[in-house]
Write an enzyme that holds these catalytic residues in place. Structure first.
Site, PDB file in Angstrom:
ATOM      1  N   ASP A  32       0.835  -1.205   0.000  1.00 59.77           N
ATOM      2  CA  ASP A  32       0.000   0.000   0.000  1.00 59.77           C
ATOM      3  C   ASP A  32       0.871   1.258   0.000  1.00 59.77           C
ATOM      4  O   ASP A  32       2.011   1.228   0.467  1.00 59.77           O
ATOM      5  CB  ASP A  32      -0.856   0.069   1.273  1.00 59.77           C
TER       6      ASP A  32
HETATM    7  N1  URA Z   1      -1.197  -5.939   3.872  1.00 52.23           N
HETATM    8  C1  URA Z   1      -1.633  -4.680   3.912  1.00 52.23           C
HETATM    9  O1  URA Z   1      -2.644  -4.397   4.537  1.00 52.23           O
HETATM   10  N2  URA Z   1      -0.943  -3.749   3.222  1.00 52.23           N
HETATM   11  C2  URA Z   1       0.172  -4.016   2.533  1.00 52.23           C
HETATM   12  O2  URA Z   1       0.756  -3.128   1.930  1.00 52.23           O
HETATM   13  C3  URA Z   1       0.621  -5.337   2.506  1.00 52.23           C
HETATM   14  C4  URA Z   1      -0.085  -6.282   3.194  1.00 52.23           C
END
Ligand code: URA
Length: 249
Positions: A102
């Site tokens: 993310d």
């Molecule tokens: N899980 C999440 O919530 N975000 C990420 O970036 C990777 C795994």
């Protein structure tokens, strides 16, 4: 196997859209035969020619990147935000991230131009452990953490069993630092798992991917994977799960 237009684009001949035009115009041959369909997939042993000239395959490159927070796991962004490839200005090859973290998540991200390698690692049936360290709101009860270990129901189905370890708790700040190991790669999975037990994630970092770690790197840094690491990651991704019974819980 990869789509013909993607293979042509990766060889640096043309953009993906232009490659599609070349195909439909009948300028592309696969193993000596003209191919005009866009859905055709080719493998490493297929001979692709554009305008009678055989494709030079790009040399595959593999990087381990420490993605900082505030960076998109993509090669371009219509809102002009920073993307991971901005950190590789010297690299001529058409590199892209293997999966995604993310925007607000930091940590280990692999970057490559090898589509087959990326597909193997991202395929849901290939299970490479990913270790995340999450700062979460509150101090979760043991039984809440057990739910994560057994699997929690999310809108896209129950999660596979996870390993969970409390690294620290801070009563004054009402927060905890928790290490969680998962092998699935669903969208915002870790954040949604902690939401499901009522302890939203404040900060999230991916510390490890298989045997690869961020050792020696700071946010924004990267290093090339060694050929041995590439081989090992491939082997790890395609290995049989050690204990199949665990997955059926
Ligand atoms: N899980 C999440 O919530 N975000 C990420 O970036 C990777 C795994």
């Amino acid at each position: 196997m990869e789509r013909l237009q993607k293979v042509i684009a990766h060889a640096g001949v043309a953009s993906r859209r232009k490659a599609e035009e070349l195909i439909t115009e009948g300028k592309v041959k696969v193993n000596g035969k003209i191919v005009r369909e866009l859905g055709v997939k080719v493998g490493p042993n297929d001979k692709v020619e554009v305008n009678e000239v055989p494709l030079e395959k790009e040399v595959p490159v593999y990087f381990l990147f420490y993605k900082p927070r505030g960076v998109i796991s993509a090669v371009s962004d219509d809102k002009e935000r920073k993307v991971v490839t901005d950190f590789f200005p010297e690299i001529q090859e058409r590199i892209y991230p293997v999966g995604r973290l993310d925007y607000d998540t930091s940590g280990l991200l692999l970057i490559t131009n090898d589509g087959e390698f990326a597909n193997v690692l991202m395929h849901p049936k290939h299970e490479v452990d990913k270790v995340y360290v999450a700062k979460v709101k509150g101090i979760p009860l043991r039984e809440s953490l057990k739910k994560l270990e057994y699997g929690v129901k999310l809108e896209d189905g129950k999660t596979a069993p996870a390993k969970v370890k409390v690294l620290n708790t801070d009563k004054k700040k009402n927060s905890s630092i928790i290490e969680i190991t998962i092998h699935e790669g669903r969208n915002r999975q870790v954040r949604r798992m902690f939401d499901a037990i009522g302890h939203p994630v404040i900060k999230l970092k991916r510390e490890r991917y298989g045997f690869l770690t961020l050792q020696g790197l700071s946010p924004g840094d990267s290093r090339e994977l060694t050929p041995h690491e590439v081989k090992q990651m491939r082997a790890l991704a395609t290995a049989e799960p050690k204990d199949k019974s665990k997955k059926r819980r």
